[in-house]
Design an enzyme around this catalytic site. Sequence first.
Site, PDB file in Angstrom:
ATOM      1  N   ASN A 128      34.137  45.928  18.319  1.00  0.00           N
ATOM      2  CA  ASN A 128      32.893  46.605  17.919  1.00  0.00           C
ATOM      3  C   ASN A 128      31.944  45.534  17.388  1.00  0.00           C
ATOM      4  O   ASN A 128      32.276  44.342  17.360  1.00  0.00           O
ATOM      5  CB  ASN A 128      33.185  47.686  16.874  1.00  0.00           C
ATOM      6  CG  ASN A 128      31.952  48.548  16.600  1.00  0.00           C
ATOM      7  OD1 ASN A 128      31.308  49.041  17.527  1.00  0.00           O
ATOM      8  ND2 ASN A 128      31.587  48.713  15.338  1.00  0.00           N
ATOM      9  N   LYS A 129      30.776  45.964  16.987  1.00  0.00           N
ATOM     10  CA  LYS A 129      29.723  45.051  16.537  1.00  0.00           C
ATOM     11  C   LYS A 129      30.245  43.997  15.567  1.00  0.00           C
ATOM     12  O   LYS A 129      31.045  44.300  14.683  1.00  0.00           O
ATOM     13  CB  LYS A 129      28.616  45.881  15.880  1.00  0.00           C
ATOM     14  CG  LYS A 129      27.413  45.117  15.407  1.00  0.00           C
ATOM     15  CD  LYS A 129      26.790  44.226  16.457  1.00  0.00           C
ATOM     16  CE  LYS A 129      26.409  44.929  17.728  1.00  0.00           C
ATOM     17  NZ  LYS A 129      26.212  44.010  18.871  1.00  0.00           N
ATOM     18  N   GLN A 182      20.711  46.588  13.978  1.00  0.00           N
ATOM     19  CA  GLN A 182      20.826  47.971  14.480  1.00  0.00           C
ATOM     20  C   GLN A 182      20.894  48.971  13.328  1.00  0.00           C
ATOM     21  O   GLN A 182      20.445  50.112  13.466  1.00  0.00           O
ATOM     22  CB  GLN A 182      22.081  48.118  15.350  1.00  0.00           C
ATOM     23  CG  GLN A 182      21.990  47.478  16.729  1.00  0.00           C
ATOM     24  CD  GLN A 182      22.524  46.071  16.743  1.00  0.00           C
ATOM     25  OE1 GLN A 182      22.525  45.383  15.714  1.00  0.00           O
ATOM     26  NE2 GLN A 182      22.984  45.614  17.891  1.00  0.00           N
ATOM     27  N   ARG A 223      21.026  50.383  24.283  1.00  0.00           N
ATOM     28  CA  ARG A 223      22.253  49.707  23.875  1.00  0.00           C
ATOM     29  C   ARG A 223      23.179  50.749  23.277  1.00  0.00           C
ATOM     30  O   ARG A 223      22.797  51.902  23.095  1.00  0.00           O
ATOM     31  CB  ARG A 223      21.996  48.504  22.954  1.00  0.00           C
ATOM     32  CG  ARG A 223      20.827  48.541  22.015  1.00  0.00           C
ATOM     33  CD  ARG A 223      20.868  49.626  20.992  1.00  0.00           C
ATOM     34  NE  ARG A 223      22.108  49.606  20.243  1.00  0.00           N
ATOM     35  CZ  ARG A 223      22.615  50.614  19.570  1.00  0.00           C
ATOM     36  NH1 ARG A 223      21.987  51.783  19.554  1.00  0.00           N
ATOM     37  NH2 ARG A 223      23.723  50.518  18.902  1.00  0.00           N
ATOM     38  N   GLY A 224      24.426  50.313  22.967  1.00  0.00           N
ATOM     39  CA  GLY A 224      25.432  51.274  22.512  1.00  0.00           C
ATOM     40  C   GLY A 224      26.292  51.646  23.725  1.00  0.00           C
ATOM     41  O   GLY A 224      25.743  51.997  24.781  1.00  0.00           O
ATOM     42  N   ALA A 225      27.608  51.568  23.545  1.00  0.00           N
ATOM     43  CA  ALA A 225      28.518  51.662  24.700  1.00  0.00           C
ATOM     44  C   ALA A 225      28.332  52.927  25.561  1.00  0.00           C
ATOM     45  O   ALA A 225      28.138  52.826  26.774  1.00  0.00           O
ATOM     46  CB  ALA A 225      29.965  51.531  24.209  1.00  0.00           C
ATOM     47  N   ARG A 256      26.127  43.620  30.685  1.00  0.00           N
ATOM     48  CA  ARG A 256      26.726  43.300  29.382  1.00  0.00           C
ATOM     49  C   ARG A 256      28.246  43.454  29.524  1.00  0.00           C
ATOM     50  O   ARG A 256      28.721  44.449  30.067  1.00  0.00           O
ATOM     51  CB  ARG A 256      26.178  44.230  28.285  1.00  0.00           C
ATOM     52  CG  ARG A 256      24.677  43.990  28.031  1.00  0.00           C
ATOM     53  CD  ARG A 256      24.200  44.692  26.770  1.00  0.00           C
ATOM     54  NE  ARG A 256      24.718  44.070  25.566  1.00  0.00           N
ATOM     55  CZ  ARG A 256      24.685  44.653  24.366  1.00  0.00           C
ATOM     56  NH1 ARG A 256      24.208  45.874  24.226  1.00  0.00           N
ATOM     57  NH2 ARG A 256      25.154  44.020  23.303  1.00  0.00           N
ATOM     58  N   ASP A 267      33.297  49.461  21.156  1.00  0.00           N
ATOM     59  CA  ASP A 267      32.836  49.083  22.498  1.00  0.00           C
ATOM     60  C   ASP A 267      33.982  48.985  23.489  1.00  0.00           C
ATOM     61  O   ASP A 267      33.784  49.134  24.692  1.00  0.00           O
ATOM     62  CB  ASP A 267      32.076  47.758  22.447  1.00  0.00           C
ATOM     63  CG  ASP A 267      30.724  47.980  21.811  1.00  0.00           C
ATOM     64  OD1 ASP A 267      30.638  47.971  20.566  1.00  0.00           O
ATOM     65  OD2 ASP A 267      29.754  48.216  22.560  1.00  0.00           O
TER      66      ASP A 267
HETATM   67  O1  MRU Z   1      25.011  45.408  20.874  1.00  0.00           O
HETATM   68  P1  MRU Z   1      24.993  46.918  20.766  1.00  0.00           P
HETATM   69  O2  MRU Z   1      23.878  47.431  19.915  1.00  0.00           O
HETATM   70  O3  MRU Z   1      25.044  47.562  22.137  1.00  0.00           O
HETATM   71  O4  MRU Z   1      26.343  47.268  20.033  1.00  0.00           O
HETATM   72  C1  MRU Z   1      26.646  48.605  19.746  1.00  0.00           C
HETATM   73  C2  MRU Z   1      27.897  48.799  18.990  1.00  0.00           C
HETATM   74  O5  MRU Z   1      28.603  47.873  18.674  1.00  0.00           O
HETATM   75  C3  MRU Z   1      28.310  50.220  18.722  1.00  0.00           C
HETATM   76  O6  MRU Z   1      29.017  50.315  17.531  1.00  0.00           O
HETATM   77  C4  MRU Z   1      29.201  50.718  19.861  1.00  0.00           C
HETATM   78  O7  MRU Z   1      28.608  50.475  21.101  1.00  0.00           O
HETATM   79  C5  MRU Z   1      29.513  52.173  19.737  1.00  0.00           C
HETATM   80  S1  MRU Z   1      28.107  53.184  20.042  1.00  0.00           S
HETATM   81  C6  MRU Z   1      28.597  54.810  19.959  1.00  0.00           C
END
Ligand code: MRU
Length: 346
Positions: free
Chosen positions: A248-249, A197, A45-47, A88, A238
Site C-alpha cells: 500500500n502507499k 493524497q 489513482r487508487g487501485a 502503473r 494495492d
Molecule cells: O498512488 P496512489 O494514489 O494510486 O495510491 C493509492 C493507494 O495506495 C491506496 O491506498 C490503494 O490504492 C487503495 S485505494 C482503495
Amino acid sequence: LFSAIKYKSGCLELIDQRLLPLEKKWVTCSDLESVAIAIEDMVVRGAPAIACVAAYGLAMDAFLSNTTNWEDYRSDFIKNCERLKKTRPTAVNLFNLISDAKNFLDSFEDKIPMSKVKTDLEKWADGFFDNDLETCRAIGEVGLSIAGEKKISILTHCNAGSLATAGYGTALGVIRSLHAVGQLNYVFVDETRPYMQGTRLTAFELIEEGIPFSLQVDSAAASTLASGHVDWVVVGADRIASNGDTANKIGTYALAILAKYHGVAFYVAAPVSTFDFNARTGEDIPIEQRPAEELTSFGGHPIAAPGTEVINPSFDVTPAELITGIITEEGVIRAPYPDHIATLME
Ligand code: MRU
C-alpha cells in the site's frame, strides 16, 4: 456520494484528482492513449479506480472503432490491454481486470459484428464499475460488523475513498459505514507525503461528508497512537500476496509497526480483486518508483539543492504478521493468512 468516473457511449470523463480540492475539473478521454496517460499522470489513482477506468477505456476504444467484426478488432484490443498494463505496476486490480477482459473476449467468435462487441464490452465495463461500488459498500458493512459497542476512532493513510474506487471507498468505506450508524468517533488523516493524497483527497471527502477529522503530518502518527486516542488503523491496499503481505502507499509499513508497538489494531480494507494469488510473498510485488521532483520541489517550486539524489518508492510492503485483519467483501481474513487466503481463492 462523489464519483470520479463517468462513462456513456464512447465518452469517458474523469475528475482531475491532481487539481482537487481547489478545482473540480473534468477531463475527457477521447482514445485509449489518453486513458493510459490519465492513469500514468495520476488524473485518476487508487487501485480499484484505475481498474474501472481501464475497463471503460477498453469499452470506449471498441465503441469508437470502425472495424466491422471481432476478428478485425482483436489485435487492437490486445494492443490496448498491453498499453494499459504498462501504466502503473503495483496495483494488481488493473492486471486482474485485464485478464478478466481477455477471458471474456476469448468467448467471442471471429465473425461476431462489432455492434455486439461494443454493447457487450460496455455492459461488461458497467458491470465491473457497479460491482466495485457494491463491493465497497459490503466492505463497509463487514467493517461495521467487527466494531463493538464503543465508538471507534480511526487513523488512515493515503486516500482509499470514493475517489480511489467506483465510489464509497474501502478504508473510507469502513469509516463511512461506521459514521452512518453513529459508531464513528473521530478520524486522524495522514497527509501522505510526498503526493499528499491525505491532505488533498481524503480531507476533501471527509469535509464533503461532514465526518469529524484532523489532518496530521505523517510523522505525527507515533504520538497520536501513543496518546491512546486511536482504536483502529485502517488503510487500503494495492496488492495482497498469498501470504497476506500487503503493498500500500509508502508509509503504511511504518504505520503498521507503530500500531503493533502501541497495541492498536491494524486493518487493511480491500476487495478480493486486490489479491494477487500468483504472488507468494511481498517480495513478488513490483514497487513503482516515482519522479524525484515529487520530493525535490513543492507546488512546482524547487526546494532541494540541485544534484540531490532521491529515492521515491510509491508503495511499501507491510508483512502479514503486522496485520490484525483484512476486511474484504467476503468477511474479515485473519491469520493464518496463507490458509485463509487459499480458501478465498477457491
Ligand atoms: O498512488 P496512489 O494514489 O494510486 O495510491 C493509492 C493507494 O495506495 C491506496 O491506498 C490503494 O490504492 C487503495 S485505494 C482503495
